[in-house]
Design a protein around this motif. Structure first.
Motif, mmCIF file in Angstrom:
data_model
loop_
_atom_site.group_PDB
_atom_site.id
_atom_site.type_symbol
_atom_site.label_atom_id
_atom_site.label_comp_id
_atom_site.label_asym_id
_atom_site.label_seq_id
_atom_site.Cartn_x
_atom_site.Cartn_y
_atom_site.Cartn_z
ATOM 1 N N THR A 315 0.857 -1.183 0.000
ATOM 2 C CA THR A 315 0.000 0.000 0.000
ATOM 3 C C THR A 315 0.896 1.236 0.000
ATOM 4 N N TRP A 316 0.311 2.392 -0.291
ATOM 5 C CA TRP A 316 1.097 3.617 -0.310
ATOM 6 C C TRP A 316 1.664 3.946 1.067
ATOM 7 N N THR A 320 5.649 4.351 1.767
ATOM 8 C CA THR A 320 6.201 5.538 2.434
ATOM 9 C C THR A 320 7.031 5.140 3.634
ATOM 10 N N LEU A 321 6.538 4.170 4.400
ATOM 11 C CA LEU A 321 7.278 3.695 5.562
ATOM 12 C C LEU A 321 8.620 3.095 5.150
ATOM 13 N N LEU A 368 11.228 -6.835 6.628
ATOM 14 C CA LEU A 368 10.822 -6.422 7.964
ATOM 15 C C LEU A 368 9.405 -5.862 7.975
ATOM 16 N N VAL A 369 9.119 -4.973 7.031
ATOM 17 C CA VAL A 369 7.785 -4.365 6.962
ATOM 18 C C VAL A 369 6.735 -5.434 6.662
ATOM 19 N N VAL A 374 2.150 -7.572 7.696
ATOM 20 C CA VAL A 374 1.364 -8.512 6.905
ATOM 21 C C VAL A 374 1.324 -9.881 7.550
ATOM 22 N N THR A 375 2.489 -10.442 7.859
ATOM 23 C CA THR A 375 2.552 -11.798 8.407
ATOM 24 C C THR A 375 1.950 -11.874 9.803
ATOM 25 N N GLN A 376 2.329 -10.939 10.695
ATOM 26 C CA GLN A 376 1.861 -10.983 12.062
ATOM 27 C C GLN A 376 0.345 -10.805 12.182
#
Length: 382
Positions: A315-316, A320-321, A368-369, A374-376
């Motif tokens: 996602t945007w 950005t993150l 990491l992101v 997503v995974t958690q």
């Protein structure tokens, strides 16, 4: 060739007198055009917006900086004595050379001189006649001055982003006027960077012009030949090839009687403050960055972390993150001082640091992101 340099100095003097109030803005423009920004800022930014464009930016930036170094070495100054063997990786400190009248006008015109030392070394000005010019912390670069690396390397990397943005705008607006907006911005920004480099006495005007033109041409040509599906073995071979070619060129020129490290002595001699001499501006630092970056690109694209995030559409907010995290971590890493007691150790560490940057951007940060956002959450729902 002196009139060309004298007119360049006169322009620098006029710029410092008329644009003195804009000093901070011009220093900022010089920072924007720093080749390091293409690796540390424009690559992460473009990669997370479009992977193909990001990889193209990194690939073209590395090759353009290597070519810039090669251009600066191919017609350097001839040494007084070709019998003094150089170190394979020259240190920053060197003995001051004599006056520059031992160099041919052709070499002086095309490759090398920087205003902040030429004004003293030329012998054309007495102490009373010296133009009132100011050095800055970013003036004292230790490599040859032509073509301008800031203009050439940034021009090449921005070419990819400019053409991609132009095509994107046209596809969504079908407006030729809107399509040309990135082109105008590209030209204006490069001219502003060029003016800033003249303002701080890092380059003469003809060096900036040569950099802008060469950068645009290389951006156009190299943009058509970015390898598809880059493999690790290809990046390893390219990294080794860049290193070997440069070292062989360095030694080959030496045995022909050419001193390719002459600018280090002049920069050290005439820089206003010794602490402004930065090892990362030395020619072999650029080589280490380019070769390391290419290796890191292969390592990142072949890593399991990269493979595990393929097929995931960000996602945007997450894009950005990723951009913010990448730039922040790279900036922190860049602030860590490297050993200056051994030039070889410095270049090895510099190589490894720059090899880590693509791995961080391509593999570690997305993984990491993805793992956190997503995974958690998916596991909690189960």
């Amino acid at each position: 060739m002196e009139p060309l340099y004298m007119h360049g100095l006169r322009l620098a003097e006029v710029l410092q007198q008329t644009l003195g109030a804009w000093e901070n803005s011009l220093l900022f423009m010089s920072w924007i055009g720093d080749p390091k920004a293409s690796f540390f800022i424009y690559f992460p930014l473009s990669y997370f917006l479009n992977k193909k464009i990001g990889i193209s930016v990194l690939w073209i930036t590395a090759l353009t900086e290597w070519l810039n170094l090669t251009f600066k070495w191919l017609t350097p100054s001839f040494s007084h004595s070709p019998l003094n063997p150089p170190a394979p990786f020259p240190a920053i400190q060197a003995q001051p050379p004599g006056r520059m009248n031992h160099r041919s006008g052709f070499h002086r015109l095309l490759f090398g001189e920087r205003p902040f030392w030429w004004i003293h070394e030329s012998g054309l000005y007495s102490e009373q006649q010296l133009p009132k010019l100011k050095q800055f912390f970013c003036s004292c670069e230790t490599g040859p001055g032509s073509p301008s690396g800031h203009a050439m390397i940034t021009g090449a990397s921005w070419w990819v982003m400019m053409t991609s943005l132009s095509a994107f705008i046209y596809n969504h607006t079908r407006s030729s006027l809107a399509k040309n907006t990135p082109v105008v911005l590209y030209i204006v920004m490069l001219l502003a960077i060029g003016i800033s480099r003249i303002f701080i006495l890092a380059h003469f005007p003809h060096q900036v012009l040569a950099g802008i033109v060469t950068g645009a041409v290389l951006g156009y040509l190299l943009g058509k030949h970015v390898p598809e599906n880059i493999k690790l073995i290809h990046c390893v071979a390219t990294s080794i090839g860049l290193l070997l070619c440069s070292v062989c060129l360095y030694w080959g020129l030496h045995f022909l009687g050419v001193d390719v490290s002459w600018t280090i002595s002049l920069a050290t001699k005439w820089c206003a403050k010794p602490e402004w001499i930065r090892p990362e501006t030395a020619p072999f630092s650029s080589l280490s960055r380019d070769a390391g970056t290419v290796l890191g690109l292969g390592l990142g694209l072949s890593s399991p972390m990269y493979a595990s995030t393929q097929g995931w559409k960000m996602t945007w907010k997450l894009k950005t993150l990723c951009i913010v995290l990448s730039v922040l971590i790279i900036e922190i890493m860049d602030q860590v001082p490297l050993s200056k007691y051994s030039s070889i150790l410095f270049y090895v560490l510099f190589y490894l640091k720059n090899a880590f940057v693509p791995v961080l951007v391509i593999a570690i940060i997305p993984w990491l992101v993805h793992s956190i956002f997503v995974t958690q959450p998916s596991r909690k729902q189960q």
